[in-house]
Each structure stands twice: as structure tokens, then as C-alpha cells.
Design a protein around this motif. Structure first.
Motif, PDB file in Angstrom:
ATOM      1  N   SER A  40      14.158  48.713 -16.947  1.00 46.94           N
ATOM      2  CA  SER A  40      13.659  49.328 -18.289  1.00 46.94           C
ATOM      3  C   SER A  40      12.610  47.969 -19.429  1.00 46.94           C
ATOM      4  CB  SER A  40      14.589  49.265 -19.930  1.00 46.94           C
ATOM      5  OG  SER A  40      15.548  48.298 -19.274  1.00 46.94           O
ATOM      6  N   ILE A  41      12.947  47.132 -18.716  1.00 42.65           N
ATOM      7  CA  ILE A  41      12.456  45.485 -19.457  1.00 42.65           C
ATOM      8  C   ILE A  41      10.883  46.089 -18.590  1.00 42.65           C
ATOM      9  CG2 ILE A  41      12.082  43.590 -19.436  1.00 42.65           C
ATOM     10  CD1 ILE A  41      14.691  44.565 -20.981  1.00 42.65           C
ATOM     11  N   GLU A  42      11.095  45.953 -17.717  1.00 43.52           N
ATOM     12  CA  GLU A  42       8.991  46.397 -17.053  1.00 43.52           C
ATOM     13  C   GLU A  42       9.093  47.187 -17.766  1.00 43.52           C
ATOM     14  OE1 GLU A  42       9.590  46.191 -13.098  1.00 43.52           O
ATOM     15  OE2 GLU A  42       7.120  46.666 -12.839  1.00 43.52           O
ATOM     16  N   ARG A  43       8.804  48.416 -17.836  1.00 38.98           N
ATOM     17  CA  ARG A  43       8.921  49.602 -18.400  1.00 38.98           C
ATOM     18  C   ARG A  43       8.553  49.281 -19.902  1.00 38.98           C
ATOM     19  NH1 ARG A  43      12.340  53.424 -18.171  1.00 38.98           N
ATOM     20  NH2 ARG A  43      12.558  52.822 -16.228  1.00 38.98           N
ATOM     21  N   PHE A  44       9.382  48.296 -20.554  1.00 39.16           N
ATOM     22  CA  PHE A  44       8.869  48.313 -21.948  1.00 39.16           C
ATOM     23  C   PHE A  44       7.757  47.415 -21.997  1.00 39.16           C
ATOM     24  CE2 PHE A  44       9.997  45.419 -25.478  1.00 39.16           C
ATOM     25  CZ  PHE A  44       9.665  46.543 -26.704  1.00 39.16           C
ATOM     26  N   LEU A  45       8.053  46.021 -21.047  1.00 39.32           N
ATOM     27  CA  LEU A  45       6.615  45.330 -21.106  1.00 39.32           C
ATOM     28  C   LEU A  45       5.192  45.890 -20.812  1.00 39.32           C
ATOM     29  CD1 LEU A  45       6.101  41.862 -21.842  1.00 39.32           C
ATOM     30  CD2 LEU A  45       6.273  41.814 -19.027  1.00 39.32           C
ATOM     31  N   LYS A  46       5.210  47.259 -19.938  1.00 36.27           N
ATOM     32  CA  LYS A  46       4.283  47.829 -19.596  1.00 36.27           C
ATOM     33  C   LYS A  46       3.321  48.170 -20.648  1.00 36.27           C
ATOM     34  CE  LYS A  46       2.638  50.566 -15.797  1.00 36.27           C
ATOM     35  NZ  LYS A  46       1.264  50.357 -15.851  1.00 36.27           N
ATOM     36  N   GLU A  47       4.351  48.848 -21.440  1.00 33.59           N
ATOM     37  CA  GLU A  47       3.886  49.839 -22.082  1.00 33.59           C
ATOM     38  C   GLU A  47       3.561  49.097 -23.169  1.00 33.59           C
ATOM     39  OE1 GLU A  47       6.333  53.778 -24.138  1.00 33.59           O
ATOM     40  OE2 GLU A  47       7.242  52.134 -24.521  1.00 33.59           O
ATOM     41  N   ILE A  48       4.059  48.286 -23.259  1.00 35.87           N
ATOM     42  CA  ILE A  48       4.129  47.589 -25.160  1.00 35.87           C
ATOM     43  C   ILE A  48       2.155  46.148 -24.987  1.00 35.87           C
ATOM     44  CG2 ILE A  48       5.445  47.814 -26.108  1.00 35.87           C
ATOM     45  CD1 ILE A  48       6.001  44.288 -25.977  1.00 35.87           C
ATOM     46  N   CYS A  49       2.460  45.866 -23.327  1.00 32.65           N
ATOM     47  CA  CYS A  49       1.233  44.916 -23.051  1.00 32.65           C
ATOM     48  C   CYS A  49      -0.394  46.028 -22.884  1.00 32.65           C
ATOM     49  CB  CYS A  49       0.857  44.455 -21.673  1.00 32.65           C
ATOM     50  SG  CYS A  49       2.536  42.717 -21.820  1.00 32.65           S
TER      51      CYS A  49
ATOM     52  N   ARG B  47       3.752  39.351 -25.712  1.00 31.96           N
ATOM     53  CA  ARG B  47       4.857  41.044 -25.700  1.00 31.96           C
ATOM     54  C   ARG B  47       5.655  40.872 -24.553  1.00 31.96           C
ATOM     55  NH1 ARG B  47      -0.022  44.563 -26.874  1.00 31.96           N
ATOM     56  NH2 ARG B  47      -0.854  43.771 -28.823  1.00 31.96           N
ATOM     57  N   ALA B  48       5.691  39.168 -23.451  1.00 31.20           N
ATOM     58  CA  ALA B  48       6.512  38.993 -23.178  1.00 31.20           C
ATOM     59  C   ALA B  48       7.696  37.940 -23.759  1.00 31.20           C
ATOM     60  CB  ALA B  48       6.057  38.639 -21.630  1.00 31.20           C
ATOM     61  N   GLY B  49       7.130  37.676 -24.928  1.00 32.10           N
ATOM     62  CA  GLY B  49       7.987  37.547 -25.498  1.00 32.10           C
ATOM     63  C   GLY B  49       8.274  38.421 -26.199  1.00 32.10           C
ATOM     64  N   VAL B  50       8.335  39.619 -26.762  1.00 33.08           N
ATOM     65  CA  VAL B  50       9.082  40.793 -27.597  1.00 33.08           C
ATOM     66  C   VAL B  50       9.874  41.092 -26.318  1.00 33.08           C
ATOM     67  CG1 VAL B  50       8.128  42.875 -28.753  1.00 33.08           C
ATOM     68  CG2 VAL B  50       7.448  41.367 -29.424  1.00 33.08           C
ATOM     69  N   ALA B  51       9.287  41.564 -25.224  1.00 30.03           N
ATOM     70  CA  ALA B  51      10.708  41.415 -24.212  1.00 30.03           C
ATOM     71  C   ALA B  51      12.345  41.390 -24.332  1.00 30.03           C
ATOM     72  CB  ALA B  51       9.911  42.217 -23.360  1.00 30.03           C
TER      73      ALA B  51
ATOM     74  N   ILE C 143      -9.547  44.432 -23.958  1.00 33.96           N
ATOM     75  CA  ILE C 143     -10.840  44.452 -22.847  1.00 33.96           C
ATOM     76  C   ILE C 143      -8.680  45.631 -21.974  1.00 33.96           C
ATOM     77  CG2 ILE C 143     -10.239  43.270 -20.651  1.00 33.96           C
ATOM     78  CD1 ILE C 143     -11.185  40.645 -22.024  1.00 33.96           C
ATOM     79  N   LYS C 144      -9.855  46.775 -21.917  1.00 33.54           N
ATOM     80  CA  LYS C 144      -8.969  47.993 -21.462  1.00 33.54           C
ATOM     81  C   LYS C 144      -8.453  47.088 -19.953  1.00 33.54           C
ATOM     82  CE  LYS C 144      -9.780  52.107 -19.518  1.00 33.54           C
ATOM     83  NZ  LYS C 144      -9.277  52.452 -18.275  1.00 33.54           N
ATOM     84  N   ARG C 145      -7.469  47.521 -19.715  1.00 35.77           N
ATOM     85  CA  ARG C 145      -6.349  46.484 -18.715  1.00 35.77           C
ATOM     86  C   ARG C 145      -4.670  47.258 -18.356  1.00 35.77           C
ATOM     87  NH1 ARG C 145      -9.143  44.517 -16.306  1.00 35.77           N
ATOM     88  NH2 ARG C 145      -9.743  42.405 -16.126  1.00 35.77           N
ATOM     89  N   GLU C 146      -5.178  47.459 -17.396  1.00 28.22           N
ATOM     90  CA  GLU C 146      -3.489  47.906 -17.326  1.00 28.22           C
ATOM     91  C   GLU C 146      -2.924  46.553 -16.749  1.00 28.22           C
ATOM     92  OE1 GLU C 146      -4.013  51.455 -14.742  1.00 28.22           O
ATOM     93  OE2 GLU C 146      -4.408  52.894 -16.441  1.00 28.22           O
ATOM     94  N   VAL C 147      -1.430  47.179 -16.792  1.00 27.37           N
ATOM     95  CA  VAL C 147      -0.487  46.009 -16.098  1.00 27.37           C
ATOM     96  C   VAL C 147      -0.825  46.583 -14.649  1.00 27.37           C
ATOM     97  CG1 VAL C 147       2.028  44.942 -16.047  1.00 27.37           C
ATOM     98  CG2 VAL C 147       1.035  45.622 -18.015  1.00 27.37           C
TER      99      VAL C 147
END
Lengths: 344, 351, 337
Positions: B3-12, B178-182, B158-162
Motif C-alpha cells: 500500500s505504501i508503494e502504491r500510495f507513493l506511486k500515485e502521488i508522485c 512525496r516520499a516524505g509525505v509517504a 515532466i511526464k513521468r511514471e514511477v
């Protein structure tokens, strides 16, 4: 002598504890209240409840170094704390950390340097502190990462009434402030010995917020460039010519009414004075004057040669005259109130 | 993917350039609200998650991680519809040539950052790095259409996916911070099962990249007893001295130095040791470039701490970090918070 | 407004020494507001009382100048800068002090003009020696450009358009302000050129719900200008961003909507250098949503700053309409999530 003790105390920005306890001891019998805050400012209060409320400030911290890493050999890697001229560092004795472990700042001997190397200033990356240990393990027993490093030099009287020592910026201001706090005025006075001035005026704004004074006086040491090779136009201040009144620096421009207050007082009391003839660099007044609704401030400095080096030079007449001027200004406020008429 | 990885990916992947954090703020709110007693937004857009402590006399702890990212803003529409732009926050212009971008105009446009191509440049020019003023964005639309859709002041990212890389490492844009937000999320999750006396204000701050502006006003408004910033720090890489970086995967960096209250630094280290959380010591000889800079000098002074996640290639679109560090940082913060009581706070002003 | 602008432009008022310009502005505005006062920083407040949203509008009244640091034995004066002063622009300038003393700026012999710095320049006030000079000017005295404002058609050329143009717009808007519930604090701020210092303390004092600044901005419509879209004569500029502030998106939106609805010519502005009072206002206390109305200005920080009177009119109209309408703060924050 308080000034000597203050100068010889170690207190790099962020590590002002030694200076703070020295001042606390010196002033506890004179203060109605003695407190500190979370950043480390020391507040000395007198005349609580009187009017107007005036804040006096001088910063306790000095420029220095910080340990950031070890070499396998036990040499220490360092970085600057505050605006150091890296050219003055090499070949100076220092103390490291809370236990004041002695060391020296070393660099490659000139014999081992190529001719073109010799012309270049030694950058902080090429300098090391040597504690005389043989290995990193030994060094780690004595000091740790994050330890503060201060110049080690004692105070000496030299020449005609001059004092040579480290950190007169701003321990000379601290000594002035301490002496002023020993006198009595019909004012609410808060003397604040501030922290972290040299890394960006960090302590003073916090202090001014807490004190919320109606006016502030800042005691500083400022560059005197009255030396060989400098034209008179670039002297900034001259030692022996009296306290320097700041008109403007990068952080602050003095209200005309505060300049007039200082000048009139000096002239009335026959105290020599000069204007600081440079408009760059900053002092605690930059932060204090911008706190709350704005706090009218005044900076009075003791001219100081070779500022930010391990051997700085002040004139004792300037020092005494700064104390006289400070007391005279407070007396003038006591008698005539603060000079900002027509304002709400 | 946890869930953390998913959250980070989404917000990044969401846009949230300084001053225009709304899109990412919405996602952060959705992902974190279940772990807070109250969520509110202040006047500049700081997103505040309040979690109440237990007991009578509760200290107030601010945890701050900035949600804004660096990006660009349109400054001028040129003839033929080419777009000139300026950075928002600190950008190395050399890293953006040839990047695909998204422009948040009247509708979202896809474009590319172009510059004069190599064939028409001299050898001399090619040995010089491109400067921002020479670059432009090409959206491949006729000028008239561009003028209709795009306004000066429109936001560009910049267009970029995690991208998932080896082990537990990931790479993408806006990992800073955003990692800090995670980390805040991990911390709140941990706190759900820990007893804590202190009231916690976990804040996703705005406008850090343009001068720690959100933390300045958030701290003033919250009036905390303690403030800890969570940000990223430079990861290890060749050519940079070891003592200036933190190694990826080896735990959070704990900063000491003038910007940090000495007791807070010591306490974070103590907690890390007690709970066997690896950590790395970082020195800052001057005010840090993080929210801790603002926290320390707010009002009458707030004791500040700083916990950092090691990250490589800061301020580019391929910022790289190890998720293990994010989780360890979150746990460290939670145990730290759980240990704070009024006596600890009172001890911070007696030095 | 032409007359007002001329008067303001020609008045002396460098950063930190704004008493004279404050006096002039006070005279121009006091009959149109409920209260006028000065604070210890020299900021001038003109207040229109109301029960609605409290809005602070800041226009800085200080201008750049030079401050005397040394008088040599032959009576020449050395100086340093107050605010952003270019040595190349100062060369050959005529300047004037508060007491009316005038002088001209010369330079030391230089082998290469590119090496020109402020400390190679000096001010000649016609004194024969140090004693004579010291009777006219003291160390710490400040001089500003001496320049009459002229009109080239509908465009004004003069010194200190930055930011007397903004002051004129704010005065005019306050004069024309009709009925409004909003409580409006027009603040003519000090020391903007030294780092937004008057705005910082005055907005702390006022603690408004919303902040606006009126200031000049750079343009991109001159030969070989850097890429920037703002043009002279294309209307008031609504700022999106500069180095000191990213204007609150909702405030920017409100200004844009008013301009659209009232057909007031406007343009968006992204300024990549410099800042303005809104930079200090929006970071006051818990934060204050802020925006900026800019007046396009060519040749900023020279004695030949140029503004367009139509842009000035547009700015007045935009400001006055904004201040007159009800401002619903709950539409600004919390931002809808």
C-alpha cells in the motif's frame, strides 16, 4: 576581566553553551529574571513593568568549523560554520567538541607543493584537523561527527591600549551588553544574548518576538579596514575613533530618528563616534526590526580589525566609549522617551 | 505492490507544482484521511492531518513533509505556437532537453521540450550546455489553437511514471518530497497502534521548493511545541565525498547542527537505537534547505528536527530511492512521537 | 491622473527615508478615507472602514538611490547603492539630496568600461574641498535621480515610476471607490527595494483576510528583450508568479473574472526576476492569500522608466472593482477538495 573570559570561551554558532553559562553567572545578581528559550538565547530582565520596554542584543556565537568526517588516518574533515575566510584557516590551533580536544589545522607542507599550487588559497576541502592520533578508531574515541571546532587563542594586550584575541565579534558586544545590564535605568530592559547570528541571524528574530520591545539596541563588532593597502574610502571604520553607528547594511537601514538619538547623545556627552561606512553584511537588527509590527533599532559597533579570524584586534577606548554611549542613549530614552513621534 | 508503494506511486505521478498543489493534495487527503482524526487545509493550502493524543497535558508535535514539486510555468507564446517557460523551483536546465511534458492548459496538452537541433549548431555551440532561455515547448498545434488553449502562467510538469527498479528501489519525479509525505502516512499508520500522549499535526506543506513558504505559515498557525521536517537528502554516488551523502537502503538520515535542537537530534538517535532502526548521521553547518529552516525560527522559536530519506539525482525526473528507507523513517518518527511527553518538551528550553 | 503621477514621480523618497513622499501621498488621499496614520517603519496607512472582508492593498512608495559613504579631501563623494542600482545607468546622472543639493556622477579613469563598478564612480556636488562638501552632505545622506516627468503621447517617462505609478493607481482607486462593505487598508509601504521590509511589518499589523500589491513589472516588448509576454499598452497585468510570490490561484482567478466581466484590458504576468510586497504579505502570520496587479513598465530602475496611461487606467478600474465587490473568503480557503 569579563571581556577576556568571554573572548576565550568557545561558542561556535549552535554551540553557545559555554558563553551562555559564563554570562549567566556574571549577571545573575543583577537580573530580576534570567531565562533561556529553545534556540538558546539568554534573556536578562530588569525593571519589569516599567516603560518603555527596550531590548538590548549582542550575539554570543562565533564563526568556526564542524567535524563532518574522518579519514582512515584519523585526520578530521571539516566544514565552515558561518562566514569564514578559508585563507586564514591553515596552521591554526583549534579545539574540537565538548571536551575541547586540542588539534591543529594542517595542510601539505610547502616543500611538497608544486610552484603553481603555492599560489592558490587552501580550500577547506584540502585542510584537515590533526589531533595527533594514528587512526580513525583513536579519533572516534576523542571526537564525533557534528562536533564544533573553535579557534584556540588567548587574549593579550598589545600596542597602545589594544586587545588581540579571537571572537571579539561579538563577545566585545556581549561584554558591553553585560556592563550595561549592571547599571540601573528607569526602563524595562531585556538584555538578550542571542545565538546563531553568524549562520543567518537565526536567534534574534525569535528573541524579538518573545520580548516584543518598543525599540532595540544591538551591540556588534564591525570590520575596521584601516590597514596598509586600503584606501581611506574603503576603511569602513577606524580603530580608536570611537563606536561606529550603522546607517545601513544588507539587512537593515536605520531610521533617521534613531541615528539622531545616537549622534545627539554622543555629542552631548563628548563621546567620539563614527559612522560605519559600508552598506553590506548584516546584524541581528535585520531580524529584530522586522519582527511584529516593526521594531525601531539601532546598531552600535566596536571597530575590529581582522574580523572572523583567530586574531582580531580592538581598541579598549572604543570598547569603553561604546559602553558610555549605550548608557547615555538609555538615559536619553529614560528622560525623553522614544524618538518616533507622529507614528501610531 | 504494497500500500505504501502504491500510495507513493500515485502521488508522485500527480501534478503539484509549488503554489498549485491542489491535484496532489486531493490524492494525499484521500490516502491519509483514515489515519487522522481531522483533516483541514489552511489559507495557503497546507494540508493538516490532526491525530489526537491521550492524556490531559498534551504536547503538540508538527511533522512536516512538503508535497510541492519543482516544475515550470509558461511565460510566453511565440509565433508558430512555441511556448517559452520558466522554472518553478531549482532546475538543472541540462536535464530537461528532450523531456516529454504535460501542460495544464484549458485542456491537458502533451508536448516536448525542444531546442535548436545539433545539425544546425556549430561545434562550439554543442560544447555549451543548453540554457533555459534557448529552450521551448512544442505541442505540435497550430498557433491559433495554442493561443486559444494556453495562457501565460499555465503549469507544466515532466511526464513521468514511477519505475520500479531492482530490490525495493523506485525512480520517478517528485520523490522529493512525496516520499516524505509517504513517511507521514507510515508514521500515522504506526501511531494507530501505539499509545501517544502528544497531539500530532502531520502536514503536507506547500511551496517548499520556492523558499520553505508553506512551513513558515503552517508552523505559525499550528503553534507546535516541537517540529520535525521530513525531506530527502543526497544519496551516495561516485565523485561525491562519502561524508556528504547517505547510503540508500541504510535507513533515514538524522541531521544535527545549528538548525536542529540538540536534544531532538539526540532523542531521534536514541529512539532509532532502541527500536533497532538503522540510521545515518548527517551534519548541517548552516540552516538546512528544508522546512526545518522555517520551523526553528517561527514565533518565539520552535525546537526543530530533521529526518531525511536518501535519494539520488535530486530535482530531476528520475529521482531514485529505496522504499525500505521510507518505511524505516516512518517507524522512527512514530516511535519518536510516542516517546514525547510534556516533561520532554519542557526540557527543551532549559539549556 | 497625469498630474498626480508627475507629482509623485518627482518627489524625493528613497528607501528608508520616505517621510517626504509619505507627506505628499497623505495630502492626496486623506480626504477620501476614514483614517490616515504612519507607523514606526514609516508606512502610511489610509483606511476605509467597513464590516466585510479586510483587504490590504500595498503600493511601495520608496525608490532606489545612492547613499554617501565617504567624502574625500577634494570634496568628491563616494557612494553605495540603495536597492538595485546599475553603475552603467548611474554614469552621467544628475542626482539630488533631501536638502536640494544636486550633483553629477563621474567615473575614475578605466581602461575597460566593462570593469565599471559602483566604487569606481563618484559624485561631484561642486564643492571645493571636504569642508565645503560636508556643509551640504553628510555620510549616510541619500540622493535620488533628479528628473522631470514628461509625457510622450499617452506614455509617461520619468524616474521612480517604480513604484509611484502603483501609488498613483492606489490613490486613484481609493478616490473613486464607491460604496463597499469591505474594509480596505491602502498601505503605502517603505523599503520594498531593500527586501519588502515595510510590507512585512505593516501586513503583520493589519492582519488582513486578503492581500494585494500594486507594483510595476518588466516587459518583453522591447528590442531583443528576454522572452516574456507582458507588453506596454496591453492592459493591467495580473501576476501569476515572481521570485517572491506565487499568487494565490483563487485571487488570480477573481481578478481575471472581474477583468473579463468589465472588459478591462489585462494580461498575465510571469516574472522570472524580482519580487514585490505580496511576497511579504502572503507569508504573514498563518498566511494571507495574495495577488498582484502590475503596471507594465519599460526601463525599470533607470531615470527613464516608461508607463502607459491606459494601462494605469485599466489597473485603477480593476483594483477599484475588486475592492467594491463582495469578497467571499470561503471561496478562497479552504480550497475545495
Amino acid at each position: 576581566m569579563l571581556l577576556k573570559k568571554l573572548s576565550e570561551a568557545y561558542g561556535v554558532s549552535g554551540d553557545e553553551g559555554n558563553v551562555r553559562s559564563l554570562l549567566r553567572t556574571e549577571l545573575q545578581d543583577y537580573a530580576e529574571e534570567l531565562t533561556t528559550d529553545s534556540i538558546g538565547n539568554l534573556y536578562v530582565k530588569k525593571g519589569l513593568g516599567k516603560k518603555p520596554r527596550v531590548m538590548l542584543a549582542a550575539h554570543m556565537d562565533e564563526v568556526g568549523l564542524m567535524v563532518v568526517g574522518f579519514e582512515k588516518s584519523g585526520l578530521l574533515r571539516v566544514t565552515a560554520v558561518g562566514g569564514l575566510d578559508h585563507r586564514v584557516l591553515v596552521s591554526k590551533p583549534v579545539v574540537v567538541g565538548n571536551n575541547h580536544v586540542p588539534g591543529v589545522i594542517g595542510a601539505k607542507a610547502i616543500h611538497l607543493q608544486k610552484p603553481q599550487e603555492r599560489k592558490k588559497p587552501l580550500e577547506i576541502d584540502n585542510l584537515y584537523i590533526d589531533l595527533g592520533v594514528q587512526s580513525q578508531e583513536e579519533a572516534e574515541k576523542l571526537v564525533k561527527i557534528g562536533d564544533y571546532v573553535a579557534f584556540r587563542s588567548s587574549v593579550n594586550e598589545i600596542g597602545e591600549n589594544c586587545l588581540l584575541g579571537k571572537a571579539f565579534d561579538d563577545r566585545a558586544g556581549c561584554a558591553v551588553l553585560a556592563e550595561v545590564m549592571k547599571a540601573d535605568f528607569d526602563l524595562e530592559l531585556t538584555g538578550v544574548f542571542t545565538v546563531q547570528e553568524e549562520v543567518g541571524l537565526r536567534g534574534a528574530g525569535v528573541a524579538a518576538f518573545n520580548v516584543h520591545p518598543e525599540a532595540a539596541l544591538v551591540f556588534e563588532a564591525t570590520s575596521a579596514a584601516d590597514v596598509a593597502g586600503t584606501k581611506e574610502a574603503g576603511h569602513v571604520t577606524q580603530i580608536g575613533q570611537g563606536p561606529a553607528i550603522t546607517i545601513m547594511d544588507s539587512s537593515f537601514i536605520t531610521p533617521q530618528y534613531m541615528i539622531d538619538l545616537a549622534v545627539k547623545t554622543a555629542e552631548k556627552l563628548g563621546i567620539p563616534y563614527q559612522f560605519r561606512r559600508l552598506t553590506t553584511a548584516g546584524t541581528d537588527a535585520g531580524q529584530i526590526s522586522q519582527t511584529h509590527e516593526g521594531i525601531p533599532s539601532l546598531v552600535i559597533s566596536i571597530p575590529c580589525r581582522y574580523i572572523h579570524s583567530p586574531a582580531t584586534l580592538i581598541n579598549l577606548d572604543d570598547y569603553q566609549n561604546t559602553i558610555r554611549l549605550a548608557k547615555g542613549i538609555l538615559k536619553a530614552i529614560e528622560e525623553g522617551g522614544l524618538p518616533c513621534e507622529g507614528t501610531a | 505492490m504494497d500500500s505504501i508503494e502504491r500510495f507513493l506511486k500515485e502521488i508522485c505521478e500527480a501534478p503539484g507544482v509549488s503554489g498549485y498543489e491542489q491535484p496532489v493534495a486531493q490524492l494525499i487527503k484521500a490516502g491519509m484521511r483514515d489515519y487522522a482524526d481531522e483533516v483541514r487545509e489552511d489559507r495557503l493550502g497546507n494540508l493538516i492531518f490532526f491525530k489526537k493524543g491521550t492524556g490531559e497535558n498534551r504536547p503538540r508535535i508538527l511533522l512536516a513533509a512538503h508535497m510541492d514539486e519543482i516544475g515550470f510555468m509558461i511565460t510566453k507564446i511565440e509565433e508558430n505556437g512555441f511556448l517559452r517557460f520558466a522554472p518553478v523551483g531549482g532546475i538543472d536546465p541540462r536535464t530537461i532537453v528532450g523531456q516529454e511534458v504535460l501542460i495544464y492548459a484549458k485542456e491537458r496538452l502533451h508536448g516536448v521540450i525542444g531546442a535548436k537541433p545539433p545539425h544546425v549548431t556549430s561545434d562550439e555551440e554543442r560544447n555549451k550546455a543548453y540554457e533555459l532561455e534557448e529552450m521551448f515547448i512544442d505541442v505540435a498545434l497550430p498557433e491559433e489553437r495554442v493561443r486559444k488553449l494556453v495562457s501565460v502562467g499555465d503549469i507544466v510538469i515532466i511526464k513521468r511514471e514511477v519505475i520500479k527498479l531492482a530490490g525495493s528501489t523506485v525512480s520517478g519525479k517528485a520523490m522529493d518530497d512525496r516520499a516524505g509525505v509517504a513517511v507521514l502516512l507510515v508514521c500515522l499508520q504506526e501511531l494507530a497502534r501505539l499509545q501517544h500522549c502528544a497531539d500530532v499535526y502531520a502536514v503536507a506543506t506547500v511551496q517548499e521548493e520556492v523558499g520553505v513558504r508553506g512551513a513558515t505559515t503552517a508552523t505559525y498557525g499550528i503553534v507546535p511545541d516541537i517540529g520535525v521536517a521530513v525531506d530527502v537528502t543526497h544519496g551516495d554516488m561516485p565523485g561525491v565525498p562519502e561524508h556528504e551523502t547517505c547510503r540508500l537502503g541504510k535507513g533515514p538520515g538524522i541531521t544535527i547542527g545549528p538548525n536542529i535542537h540538540p536534544t531532538l537530534g539526540e532523542e531521534l538517535i536514541r529512539v532509532a537505537k532502541e527500536y533497532n532502526i538503522p540510521y545515518q548521521l548527517e551534519t548541517a553547518a548552516r540552516p538546512t534547505g528544508t522546512d526545518a529552516r522555517a520551523i526553528q525560527v517561527s514565533r518565539g522559536g520552535i525546537p526543530a528536527g530533521l529526518v531525511s530519506i536518501p535519494l539520488r539525482y535530486m530535482h530531476t525526473s528520475v529521482e531514485l530511492l529505496d522504499l525500505a528507507d521510507v518505511k524505516m523513517s516512518g517507524r522512527l518518527l512514530a516511535y519518536f512521537v510516542a516517546a514525547v511527553d510534556m516533561a520532554f518538551v519542557e526540557g527543551l528550553s532549559c539549556c | 491622473m497625469k498630474e498626480l503621477l508627475k507629482k509623485l514621480s518627482e518627489t524625493y523618497g528613497p528607501s528608508g527615508r520616505e517621510d517626504e513622499i509619505a507627506r505628499v501621498i497623505r495630502e492626496e488621499i486623506q480626504d477620501y478615507v476614514d483614517e490616515v496614520f504612519l507607523d514606526k517603519m514609516g508606512n502610511l496607512f489610509a483606511v476605509k472602514k467597513g464590516t466585510g472582508t479586510k483587504v490590504m492593498v500595498a503600493a511601495h512608495m520608496d525608490e532606489i538611490g545612492v547613499i554617501i559613504t565617504y567624502i574625500d579631501k577634494n570634496g568628491f563623494l563616494r557612494f553605495s547603492n540603495i536597492g538595485g542600482v546599475s553603475p552603467f545607468i548611474m554614469l552621467g546622472q544628475r542626482v539630488v539630496f533631501a536638502n536640494g543639493t544636486v550633483g553629477t556622477i563621474g567615473m575614475e579613469k578605466l581602461d575597460d568600461i566593462k570593469k565599471l563598478t559602483l566604487d569606481k564612480l563618484y559624485l561631484d556636488i561642486g564643492a571645493k574641498d571636504r569642508e565645503e562638501a560636508a556643509k551640504l552632505v553628510k555620510i549616510g545622506d541619500i540622493a535620488v535621480s533628479q528628473r522631470q516627468l514628461v509625457f510622450a503621447g499617452d506614455r509617461a517617462i520619468g524616474k521612480a515610476m517604480d513604484n509611484r505609478a502603483g501609488c498613483a493607481v492606489l490613490i486613484q482607486a481609493m478616490r473613486e471607490l464607491g460604496d463597499t462593505n469591505n474594509e480596505v487598508y491602502a498601505v503605502f509601504t517603505t523599503q520594498e527595494e531593500l527586501g519588502l521590509r515595510g510590507a512585512r511589518t505593516s501586513s503583520y499589523r493589519v492582519n488582513p483576510d486578503l492581500g494585494l500589491a500594486v507594483d510595476v513589472t518588466l516587459v518583453g516588448d522591447t528590442p531583443e528583450a528576454p522572452p516574456m509576454s507582458v507588453e506596454l499598452g496591453k492592459g493591467a497585468a495580473i501576476k501569476v508568479k515572481d521570485n517572491s510570490v506565487i499568487c494565490h490561484p483563487k485571487v488570480k482567478e477573481m481578478l481575471t473574472k472581474i477583468a473579463e466581466e468589465h472588459q478591462i484590458p489585462y494580461q498575465f504576468e510571469v516574472l522570472t526576476a524580482g519580487g514585490t510586497d505580496a511576497g511579504a504579505i502572503h507569508l504573514t502570520r498563518e498566511g494571507i492569500p495574495s495577488g498582484v496587479i502590475s503596471i507594465p513598465c519599460r526601463y525599470v530602475h533607470t531615470p527613464g522608466e516608461m508607463v502607459d496611461m491606459d494601462d494605469m487606467e485599466s489597473a485603477v478600474k480593476l483594483l477599484k472593482t475588486f475592492l467594491t465587490q463582495p469578497i467571499e473568503m470561503d471561496k478562497i480557503y479552504p480550497c475545495a477538495l
